[in-house]
Design an enzyme around this catalytic site. Structure first.
Site, PDB file in Angstrom:
ATOM      1  N   GLY A   1      -6.365  -4.735   1.682  1.00  0.00           N
ATOM      2  CA  GLY A   1      -5.349  -5.372   2.504  1.00  0.00           C
ATOM      3  C   GLY A   1      -5.840  -5.602   3.928  1.00  0.00           C
ATOM      4  O   GLY A   1      -5.515  -6.621   4.544  1.00  0.00           O
TER       5      GLY A   1
ATOM      6  N   TYR B   1     -17.563  18.519  19.403  1.00  0.00           N
ATOM      7  CA  TYR B   1     -17.203  19.822  18.849  1.00  0.00           C
ATOM      8  C   TYR B   1     -15.976  20.317  19.584  1.00  0.00           C
ATOM      9  O   TYR B   1     -16.005  20.476  20.812  1.00  0.00           O
ATOM     10  CB  TYR B   1     -18.363  20.807  19.013  1.00  0.00           C
ATOM     11  CG  TYR B   1     -17.947  22.246  18.774  1.00  0.00           C
ATOM     12  CD1 TYR B   1     -17.226  22.587  17.630  1.00  0.00           C
ATOM     13  CD2 TYR B   1     -18.268  23.250  19.676  1.00  0.00           C
ATOM     14  CE1 TYR B   1     -16.824  23.887  17.412  1.00  0.00           C
ATOM     15  CE2 TYR B   1     -17.873  24.559  19.463  1.00  0.00           C
ATOM     16  CZ  TYR B   1     -17.144  24.874  18.314  1.00  0.00           C
ATOM     17  OH  TYR B   1     -16.742  26.160  18.098  1.00  0.00           O
TER      18      TYR B   1
ATOM     19  N   THR C   1     -12.962 -23.797   2.623  1.00  0.00           N
ATOM     20  CA  THR C   1     -13.339 -23.958   1.211  1.00  0.00           C
ATOM     21  C   THR C   1     -14.181 -25.227   1.065  1.00  0.00           C
ATOM     22  O   THR C   1     -14.521 -25.862   2.061  1.00  0.00           O
ATOM     23  CB  THR C   1     -12.089 -24.093   0.327  1.00  0.00           C
ATOM     24  OG1 THR C   1     -11.481 -25.353   0.636  1.00  0.00           O
ATOM     25  CG2 THR C   1     -11.088 -22.974   0.578  1.00  0.00           C
ATOM     26  N   SER C   2     -14.454 -25.590  -0.183  1.00  0.00           N
ATOM     27  CA  SER C   2     -15.249 -26.806  -0.417  1.00  0.00           C
ATOM     28  C   SER C   2     -14.433 -28.079  -0.161  1.00  0.00           C
ATOM     29  O   SER C   2     -14.997 -29.174  -0.122  1.00  0.00           O
ATOM     30  CB  SER C   2     -15.780 -26.809  -1.850  1.00  0.00           C
ATOM     31  OG  SER C   2     -14.693 -26.797  -2.756  1.00  0.00           O
TER      32      SER C   2
ATOM     33  N   CYS D   1       0.824  -1.215   0.000  1.00  0.00           N
ATOM     34  CA  CYS D   1       0.000   0.000   0.000  1.00  0.00           C
ATOM     35  C   CYS D   1       0.858   1.265   0.000  1.00  0.00           C
ATOM     36  O   CYS D   1       0.411   2.327  -0.409  1.00  0.00           O
ATOM     37  CB  CYS D   1      -0.908   0.019   1.234  1.00  0.00           C
ATOM     38  SG  CYS D   1      -1.636  -1.578   1.573  1.00  0.00           S
TER      39      CYS D   1
ATOM     40  N   GLY E   1      -4.049 -14.441  -3.430  1.00  0.00           N
ATOM     41  CA  GLY E   1      -4.186 -13.037  -3.783  1.00  0.00           C
ATOM     42  C   GLY E   1      -4.845 -12.721  -5.106  1.00  0.00           C
ATOM     43  O   GLY E   1      -5.766 -13.406  -5.544  1.00  0.00           O
TER      44      GLY E   1
HETATM   45  C1  LIG Z   1       0.127  -0.520  -4.901  1.00  0.00           C
HETATM   46  C2  LIG Z   1      -0.829  -1.115  -3.902  1.00  0.00           C
HETATM   47  C3  LIG Z   1      -1.527  -0.281  -3.050  1.00  0.00           C
HETATM   48  C4  LIG Z   1      -2.414  -0.834  -2.099  1.00  0.00           C
HETATM   49  N1  LIG Z   1      -3.078   0.012  -1.250  1.00  0.00           N
HETATM   50  C5  LIG Z   1      -3.856  -0.498  -0.271  1.00  0.00           C
HETATM   51  C6  LIG Z   1      -4.454   0.355   0.692  1.00  0.00           C
HETATM   52  O1  LIG Z   1      -4.272   1.558   0.672  1.00  0.00           O
HETATM   53  N2  LIG Z   1      -5.228  -0.217   1.650  1.00  0.00           N
HETATM   54  C7  LIG Z   1      -5.443  -1.569   1.716  1.00  0.00           C
HETATM   55  O2  LIG Z   1      -6.157  -2.033   2.618  1.00  0.00           O
HETATM   56  N3  LIG Z   1      -4.867  -2.398   0.806  1.00  0.00           N
HETATM   57  C8  LIG Z   1      -4.083  -1.902  -0.169  1.00  0.00           C
HETATM   58  N4  LIG Z   1      -3.465  -2.749  -1.061  1.00  0.00           N
HETATM   59  C9  LIG Z   1      -3.649  -4.205  -0.863  1.00  0.00           C
HETATM   60  C10 LIG Z   1      -4.304  -4.939  -1.997  1.00  0.00           C
HETATM   61  O3  LIG Z   1      -5.240  -4.149  -2.642  1.00  0.00           O
HETATM   62  C11 LIG Z   1      -4.851  -6.301  -1.640  1.00  0.00           C
HETATM   63  O4  LIG Z   1      -6.108  -6.223  -1.046  1.00  0.00           O
HETATM   64  C12 LIG Z   1      -3.931  -7.155  -0.823  1.00  0.00           C
HETATM   65  O5  LIG Z   1      -2.663  -7.212  -1.420  1.00  0.00           O
HETATM   66  C13 LIG Z   1      -4.491  -8.573  -0.737  1.00  0.00           C
HETATM   67  O6  LIG Z   1      -3.603  -9.380  -0.012  1.00  0.00           O
HETATM   68  P1  LIG Z   1      -3.524 -10.962  -0.259  1.00  0.00           P
HETATM   69  O7  LIG Z   1      -2.612 -11.480   0.790  1.00  0.00           O
HETATM   70  O8  LIG Z   1      -4.891 -11.500  -0.356  1.00  0.00           O
HETATM   71  O9  LIG Z   1      -2.881 -11.126  -1.702  1.00  0.00           O
HETATM   72  P2  LIG Z   1      -1.509 -10.678  -2.373  1.00  0.00           P
HETATM   73  O10 LIG Z   1      -0.975  -9.450  -1.764  1.00  0.00           O
HETATM   74  O11 LIG Z   1      -1.789 -10.652  -3.843  1.00  0.00           O
HETATM   75  O12 LIG Z   1      -0.491 -11.848  -2.044  1.00  0.00           O
HETATM   76  C14 LIG Z   1      -0.533 -13.073  -2.743  1.00  0.00           C
HETATM   77  C15 LIG Z   1       0.634 -13.935  -2.358  1.00  0.00           C
HETATM   78  O13 LIG Z   1       0.464 -15.228  -2.899  1.00  0.00           O
HETATM   79  C16 LIG Z   1       1.664 -15.647  -3.504  1.00  0.00           C
HETATM   80  N5  LIG Z   1       1.342 -16.669  -4.514  1.00  0.00           N
HETATM   81  C17 LIG Z   1       0.366 -16.623  -5.459  1.00  0.00           C
HETATM   82  N6  LIG Z   1       0.348 -17.769  -6.165  1.00  0.00           N
HETATM   83  C18 LIG Z   1       1.313 -18.557  -5.648  1.00  0.00           C
HETATM   84  C19 LIG Z   1       1.802 -19.869  -5.956  1.00  0.00           C
HETATM   85  N7  LIG Z   1       1.260 -20.611  -6.933  1.00  0.00           N
HETATM   86  N8  LIG Z   1       2.830 -20.348  -5.216  1.00  0.00           N
HETATM   87  C20 LIG Z   1       3.407 -19.631  -4.211  1.00  0.00           C
HETATM   88  N9  LIG Z   1       2.978 -18.402  -3.884  1.00  0.00           N
HETATM   89  C21 LIG Z   1       1.953 -17.872  -4.586  1.00  0.00           C
HETATM   90  C22 LIG Z   1       2.291 -14.368  -4.017  1.00  0.00           C
HETATM   91  O14 LIG Z   1       3.664 -14.530  -4.264  1.00  0.00           O
HETATM   92  C23 LIG Z   1       1.986 -13.442  -2.844  1.00  0.00           C
HETATM   93  O15 LIG Z   1       2.937 -13.618  -1.825  1.00  0.00           O
HETATM   94  C24 LIG Z   1      -2.587  -2.227  -2.033  1.00  0.00           C
HETATM   95  C25 LIG Z   1      -1.862  -3.060  -2.906  1.00  0.00           C
HETATM   96  C26 LIG Z   1      -0.994  -2.523  -3.820  1.00  0.00           C
HETATM   97  C27 LIG Z   1      -0.236  -3.417  -4.737  1.00  0.00           C
END
Ligand SMILES: Cc1cc2nc3c(=O)[nH]c(=O)nc-3n(C[C@H](O)[C@H](O)[C@H](O)COP(=O)(O)OP(=O)(O)OC[C@H]3O[C@@H](n4cnc5c(N)ncnc54)[C@H](O)[C@@H]3O)c2cc1C
Lengths: 442, 99
Positions: free
Chosen positions: A293, A418, A265-266, A42, A107
């Site tokens: 996030g 206020y 999950t399922s 973020c 993700g």
């Molecule tokens: C530029 C930017 C700004 C953001 N700003 C905000 C914000 O202001 N506020 C906020 O709340 N959120 C923010 N986010 C967060 C974002 O929007 C997501 O909601 C958050 O990244 C989701 O997290 P996640 O852990 O679900 O997935 P991800 O962050 O996508 O992580 C996925 C992980 O899975 C791994 N992976 C995937 N497939 C495999 C595989 N086959 N084998 C091994 N590893 C694998 C990847 O390597 C990674 O480590 C921001 C993100 C970015 C990039």
């Protein structure tokens, strides 16, 4: 017990930490394709924009700290497949790995715009911190950039590029920025701010191709060619659920993994959390994917706790969000008028313009609050806010209000703080609620 | 892409585009985007008006019938509206605030 987590983002690390909190003796393994875990993606746009001086500031913990906690992170390691019957995953370079409980936290990705020239150098998907470091030095050489579709992250990148003195053109088939979540009257000050900052916007237009000789030098759009050395992909987030699909785990209409409140999950002993899942909306019940996030982290903790043998339930979501957009803060909760109209939900709306501090106090800023109420129950069903400050706190408060079934009449008679330096006599939320009441009487 | 994914993606896109046009117009924003393809025409001129004509209850049942996380076990939402506070009688300008 061996718990395996696939994903090292907010959801994956949340799951690993919370699971160890329940069962410190669990063997905990995390797989990530990235070079790092536990950084705040973020913050990346703000390093690009030079508000934060270094990417190092975005790291929350060191690799050693995870080791010390008992989390065995396998970096730059791809999980290739899952056999849910045998409780085994296949890992690149490691072969088959057994698990007792598995958490999927794979993700999201930007939706692929699938355009000719998509493999040219100069096309940037903001996500991985190591890539961001490389792109940051490239930004010093860029004079002109195109933002391809204007989702939330793209809006932050527009601000960052403007701060870097880069000429920005936004091309989006939608009619205004973040048109999937925000109403035009609420985003209007942001549009005006962009125009003042020299940002060119092409609404209702599409990028049709990227062009250049190995490296991007122009972008073709339905409105003509734009010279640019950089394209930022700002398309909507799509779930990275291919691994789950291939394993026969149920996916929903959003393409996200289907889960229940315990993030199960399922498949037996398989949990999922974060942007690879879909979660029901608290008002409409419609599943949503690609939240934030903070949602991913909370879901990860829920999945981890349940995987480790304790019980925690996640709730349907009302999705408070807020962000900096140019000089403005903008945010919302649940429905705006556009999204409520899209799903065919009846509503009565009311808007109030107020101020964030006493009118005479230095730094006082304008703020606009719009509330939406259900015509039958008079319950709050959504809100949108834009202002100079105080947007996040109001979004969080209103999300609880929607979730608790608070009515517009409760808000119209709310008490408020206020204090000249931090709040005005008239609370804009209360004023907006009065406006809704008035519109009910019409 | 499964049928439900295809349906969700397209319905979301075109219902949103239709709502953006209406809310945009109300706010003095010109919304471009005439249907360009046969697919656009089907979703804009057949699906969207049909969806809007359906009674609310039927629409909700159809959405509920789709596979997804909403069909799994989730905590129930708080009662709407909340039961009135036993000690407070609110009189919102002569109207009972809760029906
Ligand atoms: C530029 C930017 C700004 C953001 N700003 C905000 C914000 O202001 N506020 C906020 O709340 N959120 C923010 N986010 C967060 C974002 O929007 C997501 O909601 C958050 O990244 C989701 O997290 P996640 O852990 O679900 O997935 P991800 O962050 O996508 O992580 C996925 C992980 O899975 C791994 N992976 C995937 N497939 C495999 C595989 N086959 N084998 C091994 N590893 C694998 C990847 O390597 C990674 O480590 C921001 C993100 C970015 C990039």
């Amino acid at each position: 017990m061996k718990i395996v987590v696939i994903g090292g983002g907010a959801a994956g690390l949340g799951a690993a930490g919370a699971a160890l909190g329940v069962d410190p003796s669990a063997e905990m393994v995390v797989y990530t394709q990235f070079e790092d875990v536990a950084y705040s993606p973020c913050g990346i746009p703000f390093v690009h924009g030079k508000e934060i001086e270094s990417f190092d500031r975005l790291f929350l913990a060191t690799k050693q700290q995870y080791k010390d906690q008992g989390i065995d992170v396998h970096y730059e390691t791809t999980v290739e497949s899952i056999d849910t019957k045998r409780h085994v995953i296949k890992v690149q370079g490691e072969g088959e790995v057994r698990y007792d409980k598995l958490v999927l936290a794979t993700g999201w990705n930007y939706r692929d715009p699938n355009l000719p020239g998509g493999d040219l150098k100069g096309i940037y998907r903001v996500k991985n911190i190591q890539r961001a470091r490389e792109w940051d030095s490239f930004l010093d050489t860029v004079k002109s950039a195109v933002v391809v579709e204007c989702g939330l992250i793209a809006v932050e990148m527009v601000t960052a590029l403007v701060h870097r003195g880069i000429k920005v053109t936004v091309v989006d088939p939608g009619p205004w920025p973040m048109a999937e979540v925000v109403d035009p009257d609420i985003v209007d000050p942001v549009r005006a701010g962009w125009a003042e900052a020299g940002v060119t916007t092409l609404w209702g237009e599409q990028v049709t191709a990227f062009g250049g000789n190995g490296t991007l030098s122009y972008v073709e759009t339905t409105a003509g060619r734009i010279e640019a050395e950089l394209a930022i992909i700002g398309t909507r987030k799509v779930p990275n659920s291919d691994l789950a699909r291939a394993a026969g785990i149920a996916l929903g209409g959003t393409g996200g993994i289907v889960v229940d409140a315990r993030m199960q999950t399922s498949a037996p002993d398989v949990y999922a959390a974060g942007d690879c899942t879909e979660i029901p909306h608290g008002v409409s019940g419609v599943p949503l994917q690609g939240l934030s996030g903070s949602h991913a982290y909370a879901q990860g903790k829920t999945a981890g706790i349940n995987a480790a043998g304790a019980v925690r339930e996640y709730q349907p979501v009302y999705v408070p969000w807020a962000m900096l957009a140019g000089e403005w803060m903008i945010g919302g909760v649940s429905f705006g008028e556009t999204t409520a109209s899209a799903v065919g939900m009846n509503y009565v709306a009311g808007t109030a313009k107020g101020i964030t501090r006493a009118r005479y106090y230095p730094g006082v800023k304008p703020i606009t609050v719009k509330l939406l109420a259900d015509p039958d129950s008079r319950c709050l069903i959504g809100a949108q806010i834009v202002g100079g400050e105080g947007v996040k706190e109001r979004a969080d408060f209103l999300a609880v209000a929607v979730r608790a079934g608070i009515t517009i009449d409760d808000l119209a008679t709310m008490e408020n703080v206020y204090s000249p330096a931090i709040g005005a006599l008239n609370e804009p939320i209360q004023m907006a609620a009065l406006a809704v009441q008035q519109n009910f009487r019409r | 892409m499964s049928f439900t994914q295809w349906l969700r993606t397209n319905s979301q896109q075109y219902l949103l585009a239709d709502a953006q046009q209406r809310i945009g117009r109300k706010n003095g924003v010109t919304v471009y985007g005439k249907p360009r393809t046969l697919k656009d025409r089907f979703w804009r001129y057949i699906f969207v008006p049909t969806y809007k004509m359906l009674p609310n209850g039927l629409r909700e049942s159809l959405i509920h019938a789709m596979p997804g996380s909403h069909r799994r076990a989730w905590p129930k939402a708080s009662p709407r509206p909340r039961p009135p506070h036993p000690f407070v009688k609110i009189n919102g300008q002569g109207q009972a605030p809760r029906k």
